[in-house]
Design a protein around this motif. Sequence first.
Motif, PDB file in Angstrom:
ATOM      1  N   CYS A  30      -2.510   3.583   8.332  1.00 35.60           N
ATOM      2  CA  CYS A  30      -1.563   2.662   7.705  1.00 35.60           C
ATOM      3  C   CYS A  30      -0.652   2.072   8.777  1.00 35.60           C
ATOM      4  O   CYS A  30      -0.082   2.795   9.588  1.00 35.60           O
ATOM      5  CB  CYS A  30      -0.733   3.392   6.652  1.00 35.60           C
ATOM      6  N   SER A  32       2.123   0.594   8.227  1.00 37.43           N
ATOM      7  CA  SER A  32       3.530   0.697   7.821  1.00 37.43           C
ATOM      8  C   SER A  32       4.112   2.068   8.123  1.00 37.43           C
ATOM      9  O   SER A  32       5.197   2.180   8.670  1.00 37.43           O
ATOM     10  CB  SER A  32       3.669   0.412   6.323  1.00 37.43           C
ATOM     11  N   CYS A  33       3.390   3.137   7.775  1.00 39.92           N
ATOM     12  CA  CYS A  33       3.966   4.482   7.896  1.00 39.92           C
ATOM     13  C   CYS A  33       3.202   5.387   8.861  1.00 39.92           C
ATOM     14  O   CYS A  33       3.657   6.482   9.169  1.00 39.92           O
ATOM     15  CB  CYS A  33       4.068   5.146   6.520  1.00 39.92           C
ATOM     16  N   HIS A  53      -3.815   4.634  -1.030  1.00 38.99           N
ATOM     17  CA  HIS A  53      -2.534   4.624  -0.311  1.00 38.99           C
ATOM     18  C   HIS A  53      -1.713   3.408  -0.722  1.00 38.99           C
ATOM     19  O   HIS A  53      -0.504   3.511  -0.940  1.00 38.99           O
ATOM     20  CB  HIS A  53      -2.796   4.610   1.200  1.00 38.99           C
ATOM     21  N   THR A  57       1.934   3.678  -2.361  1.00 36.94           N
ATOM     22  CA  THR A  57       3.087   3.357  -1.509  1.00 36.94           C
ATOM     23  C   THR A  57       3.445   1.875  -1.475  1.00 36.94           C
ATOM     24  O   THR A  57       4.544   1.512  -1.057  1.00 36.94           O
ATOM     25  CB  THR A  57       2.797   3.765  -0.049  1.00 36.94           C
ATOM     26  N   HIS A  59       2.028  -0.054   0.634  1.00 43.48           N
ATOM     27  CA  HIS A  59       1.681  -0.471   1.996  1.00 43.48           C
ATOM     28  C   HIS A  59       0.317  -1.166   1.964  1.00 43.48           C
ATOM     29  O   HIS A  59      -0.625  -0.656   1.363  1.00 43.48           O
ATOM     30  CB  HIS A  59       1.619   0.735   2.941  1.00 43.48           C
TER      31      HIS A  59
HETATM   32 ZN   LIG Z   1       1.607   3.795   4.543  1.00 55.40          ZN
END
Ligand SMILES: [Zn+2]
Length: 79
Positions: A30, A32-33, A53, A57, A59
């Motif tokens: 991912c 983003s995270c 995911h 989330t 994302h």
């Molecule tokens: Zn993420």
Amino acid sequence: MTAARSVWRFADWALTVDTSGSGPIYVQECMSCGDDSGASEEAEGPDVWCLRHTGRTGHTGFRCVVTTFFRASLVEGPR
Ligand SMILES: [Zn+2]
């Protein structure tokens, strides 16, 4: 003074995908995270992980890392 000599014979070697062990290994990450899908020998599992995911989330950006194994081998015969 004598210079050291090295002989490089790249032309006698060939690089090919090594299929003797594992196939390519896929991991989706991912953007983003930083969470990741874990390694899989098939892309489908990590792809499904991305969609789950996103649903969990929100994302939406992912990076797929594929590890492929190669092996150098001598080319037979005169050139
Ligand atoms: Zn993420």
